[in-house]
Write an enzyme that holds these catalytic residues in place. Sequence first.
Site, short mmCIF file in Angstrom:
data_model
loop_
_atom_site.label_atom_id
_atom_site.label_comp_id
_atom_site.label_asym_id
_atom_site.label_seq_id
_atom_site.Cartn_x
_atom_site.Cartn_y
_atom_site.Cartn_z
N HIS A 17 0.80 -0.86 0.12
CA HIS A 17 0.16 0.57 0.26
C HIS A 17 0.97 0.89 0.02
O HIS A 17 0.35 2.49 0.79
CB HIS A 17 -1.14 -0.21 1.45
CG HIS A 17 -2.21 -0.60 0.80
ND1 HIS A 17 -3.89 -0.84 0.29
CD2 HIS A 17 -2.16 -2.13 1.50
CE1 HIS A 17 -4.03 -1.93 -0.13
NE2 HIS A 17 -3.34 -2.76 1.19
N HIS A 106 -0.10 -15.63 7.68
CA HIS A 106 0.85 -14.43 7.19
C HIS A 106 2.62 -13.96 7.68
O HIS A 106 3.10 -14.69 8.33
CB HIS A 106 -0.28 -12.83 7.45
CG HIS A 106 -0.75 -12.84 6.13
ND1 HIS A 106 -0.78 -12.05 4.88
CD2 HIS A 106 -1.94 -12.59 6.54
CE1 HIS A 106 -1.73 -12.03 4.23
NE2 HIS A 106 -2.72 -12.79 5.00
N ASP A 363 -8.25 -12.53 -2.93
CA ASP A 363 -8.77 -13.31 -4.00
C ASP A 363 -8.43 -13.71 -3.01
O ASP A 363 -7.75 -15.01 -1.83
CB ASP A 363 -7.01 -13.13 -5.06
CG ASP A 363 -6.91 -12.54 -5.90
OD1 ASP A 363 -7.83 -12.58 -6.55
OD2 ASP A 363 -5.57 -11.86 -5.41
#
Length: 417
Positions: A17, A106, A363
Amino acid sequence: MSTFGDFFKVTTYGESHCRSVGCIVDGVPPGMELTEEDIQPQMTRRRPGQSALTTPRNEMDTVEIQSGTEFGITLGTPIAMVVRNKDQRPKDYGNSTMDMYPRPSHADWTYLEKYGVKASSGGGRSSARETIGRVAASAIAEKYLKLSHGIEIVAWTSSVGGIHMFPPTATHPTPSTNPAFLSLIDTITREKVDEFVPVRCPDQAASDRMAEEIAAFRDKSDSIGGTVTCVIRNVPSGLGEPCFDKIEAMLAHAMLSIPASKGFEIGSGFGGCEVPGSIHNDPFILAPEVPPLETGATRNGIPRPRLTTKTNNSGGIQGGITNGAHIYFKVGFKPPATIGQAQNTATYDGDASGTLEAKGRHDPCVVPRAVPIVEAMAALVVVDALMAQQSRQVSRSMLPPLKTNKPEIKAMVEDGP
């Protein structure tokens, strides 16, 4: 590190980001026509927001060349490319709950352990957003490979969850013995693959079932993994640097550097472990069409014949060196780690009683969008190996010919170019 390659060197930058992502490419040959129009098609195939089966993040991923070309011609100097992030939402991640918990599967925890600091928004450098630089760089590599050697690289979705385009059977435990698969890798094109967007599986029945599978997991706020298969055609023989930079080792390195990748197999792969050597071995035969030798190599003054293999269980590579046959391999991708379901997990402080419900746009299955990324990394491996071999050949050509009056030397070497 953030740099890949020795001769065709790619350095990527950017987080999920941040304001922009991109790359610097060093080692591009001078004098090649190149504009953004050569690069944008692969960027568009990789971009998010392509369908209801992908993340709703809406990025156009428009690439801009910043340096290394003039009037649409490469200068031989480093090429910098940038893609502006237009739809970044770091606020999706900046809440007290997300700050307290490392997200299951993650890289939040491991990045913190390694660097002592982590990106507060999204996956940072572990996000698939980083792959934009790879895809941009590979478009340059692919143009050179196509122009110089006619090399073609095509990937497609070969499985989603338990749905396979070529399911293993007792007769064909590996696709390398399946005539339908062998016919496909001879003829498949990117245009054909993209007829089956959003899944990118070039078989209508399998594609429909895969789409239903992805949608079902999306609707349950869950995710699912799968595999991408890739073929590289028209690769010259002789590429690869034994012992540690064998071409399949470099392909494995490249593919397993892609976010969410979890497995790699080449040629007959793991299914080939289930057949005897008498079936698995690839016998050599005279190539049916003998092209002019690139090296002009001869033996006893006679052009050396070109060989090929009757079968291709080896996947175009033997001893870590390309043999001129199609290279084909498969890459496995895990289910995306971010799901909409609440998950029990520990806080950074070790409190094991917490619950995390992750936010953000992701996704339900990364496989369809991984297709151009697999193609990209394949191109970067092949172009680097090709340039290494060209360097060796040029260096050898500057030496005087060997005296081959001794039988043992005559048997060792070609007459030379």
